[in-house]
Write a protein that holds these residues in place. Structure first.
Motif, mmCIF file in Angstrom:
data_model
loop_
_atom_site.group_PDB
_atom_site.id
_atom_site.type_symbol
_atom_site.label_atom_id
_atom_site.label_comp_id
_atom_site.label_asym_id
_atom_site.label_seq_id
_atom_site.Cartn_x
_atom_site.Cartn_y
_atom_site.Cartn_z
ATOM 1 N N LEU A 92 -5.068 4.104 5.933
ATOM 2 C CA LEU A 92 -3.621 3.915 5.938
ATOM 3 C C LEU A 92 -3.075 3.443 4.604
ATOM 4 C CD1 LEU A 92 -1.125 4.122 7.739
ATOM 5 C CD2 LEU A 92 -1.527 1.756 8.446
ATOM 6 N N SER B 106 -3.247 7.236 -0.302
ATOM 7 C CA SER B 106 -2.497 8.490 -0.206
ATOM 8 C C SER B 106 -3.319 9.560 0.501
ATOM 9 C CB SER B 106 -2.081 8.961 -1.603
ATOM 10 O OG SER B 106 -3.218 9.176 -2.433
ATOM 11 N N LYS C 229 -3.070 8.833 4.232
ATOM 12 C CA LYS C 229 -1.740 9.051 4.809
ATOM 13 C C LYS C 229 -1.484 10.520 5.144
ATOM 14 C CE LYS C 229 0.452 5.163 2.432
ATOM 15 N NZ LYS C 229 1.307 4.792 1.283
ATOM 16 N N ALA D 71 -0.878 11.485 9.024
ATOM 17 C CA ALA D 71 0.426 12.044 9.374
ATOM 18 C C ALA D 71 0.313 13.334 10.189
ATOM 19 C CB ALA D 71 1.243 12.305 8.110
ATOM 20 N N ARG E 171 4.661 1.523 9.751
ATOM 21 C CA ARG E 171 3.628 2.558 9.613
ATOM 22 C C ARG E 171 4.145 3.910 10.064
ATOM 23 N NH1 ARG E 171 -0.402 2.346 14.346
ATOM 24 N NH2 ARG E 171 1.375 3.471 15.245
ATOM 25 N N VAL F 110 6.662 5.465 7.658
ATOM 26 C CA VAL F 110 6.026 6.011 6.456
ATOM 27 C C VAL F 110 5.354 7.341 6.756
ATOM 28 C CG1 VAL F 110 4.125 5.663 4.820
ATOM 29 C CG2 VAL F 110 5.708 3.794 5.313
ATOM 30 N N LEU F 111 4.641 7.423 7.874
ATOM 31 C CA LEU F 111 3.941 8.664 8.207
ATOM 32 C C LEU F 111 4.919 9.789 8.559
ATOM 33 C CD1 LEU F 111 0.870 7.334 10.236
ATOM 34 C CD2 LEU F 111 0.999 7.992 7.826
ATOM 35 N N VAL G 230 5.919 11.141 5.232
ATOM 36 C CA VAL G 230 4.827 11.945 4.674
ATOM 37 C C VAL G 230 4.784 13.312 5.345
ATOM 38 C CG1 VAL G 230 2.317 12.143 4.478
ATOM 39 C CG2 VAL G 230 3.442 9.957 3.992
ATOM 40 N N ALA H 146 1.921 12.395 -0.002
ATOM 41 C CA ALA H 146 1.960 10.951 0.188
ATOM 42 C C ALA H 146 1.739 10.226 -1.130
ATOM 43 C CB ALA H 146 0.904 10.508 1.201
ATOM 44 N N THR I 298 0.811 6.351 -2.815
ATOM 45 C CA THR I 298 0.349 4.977 -2.637
ATOM 46 C C THR I 298 0.545 4.249 -3.962
ATOM 47 O OG1 THR I 298 -1.238 5.384 -0.864
ATOM 48 C CG2 THR I 298 -1.641 3.502 -2.269
ATOM 49 N N GLN J 78 -0.938 -0.224 -2.908
ATOM 50 C CA GLN J 78 -1.043 -0.683 -1.522
ATOM 51 C C GLN J 78 -2.494 -0.948 -1.124
ATOM 52 O OE1 GLN J 78 1.036 2.631 0.286
ATOM 53 N NE2 GLN J 78 2.863 1.378 0.608
#
Length: 268
Positions: free
Chosen positions: A140, A143, A146, A150, A180, A183-184, A187, A193, A195, A198
């Motif tokens: 998670l 990138s 993610k 997703a 979460r 964000v997904l 994406v 994605a 990052t 993070q």
């Protein structure tokens, strides 16, 4: 003791042997018999027999302070990568992407709540975290993770993220379910994605999904850079278009390879 939920065809001895192999890691490359028994939950006589068997097969060797894995363990991972065929397909595209961006580029696949690196072309730069084939990170916060998370249905996403990480790393970003999911969704909508520190300080990357011939996400590919050297703006304006092109080319080549007819030659 037998494992909960193990079916009648479950081979407990094989599972215990794999538990012993995976007990070793960067934090404990050398382990005594007692440490192996504690880490795996095995009785010392059982752990000893497994270690001696693995030594006989060439997967571990005895040293002054205990046991260490041997390079032969890499054969297990290489067999997977070779069978998948992804490295064979991706290598020229990754090399070209590295040449055009001047940054390290990698491919990783989802394994539970982690990603595992299966292909990589690196440039000699100092980074906060060492990455090599087989390295795993919490998905998670990456990138690469993610873009794969997703693509999962909601129920599968919850099941996957409920699994504990085996990376040994606590990421800097630990969102609640609402953040979460937001964000997904983003994406999923844009197809890539980002990052930005993070996972760990100084690590910034952008990733795109790799797909098979039926459009299913099978992996992620990224461009990774140091936050002090590359701004988010440059990452998105310069590197991202090149990454998306490479991801499309890798996916197309992988689909073509999978579609080729296979013929098994009779043994001579």
């Amino acid at each position: 003791m037998p494992r909960d939920g193990a079916g009648p065809d479950f081979i407990e001895a094989l599972a215990r042997g794999l538990d012993v192999i995976t007990a070793f890691g960067a934090a404990r490359p050398v382990m005594t018999l007692a440490e192996v028994a504690t880490a795996t939950g095995l009785a010392r006589p059982t752990a000893r027999r497994i270690l001696l068997t693995l030594a006989e097969l060439g997967y571990v060797r005895a040293v002054e302070r205990g046991f260490v894995l041997t390079p032969r363990v890499l054969d297990l991972g290489v067999a997977y990568v070779d069978a998948l065929g992804l490295w064979e397909v991706a290598r020229p595209h990754l090399e070209r992407l590295v040449e055009r961006t001047g940054e390290s580029c990698s491919i990783a696949q989802l394994d539970g709540s982690d990603i595992v690196y299966v292909a990589r072309v690196a440039v000699p730069k100092i980074v906060a975290l060492s990455v090599q084939i087989g390295t795993r990170f919490p998905a998670l916060a990456t990138s690469l993770g993610k873009v794969q998370l997703a693509a999962l249905p909601p129920d599968e996403l919850e099941r996957v993220l409920a699994e504990p990480t085996r990376s040994g790393l606590t990421p800097r970003w630990r969102p609640d379910p609402e953040e979460r999911d937001a964000v997904l969704r983003e994406v999923r909508a844009r197809g890539w994605a980002l990052t930005d520190e993070q996972l760990a300080a100084g690590i910034r990357s952008v990733a795109a999904p790799l797909r098979d011939g039926e459009g299913r996400v099978i992996a992620g590919v990224n461009v990774n850079c140091h936050a002090a050297e590359t701004s988010v703006a440059h990452l998105l304006e310069h590197h991202l278009p090149l990454l998306l092109q490479a991801a499309g080319d890798i996916s197309a080549d992988f689909a073509r390879r999978a579609a080729l007819p296979r013929r098994t030659l009779p043994a001579s």
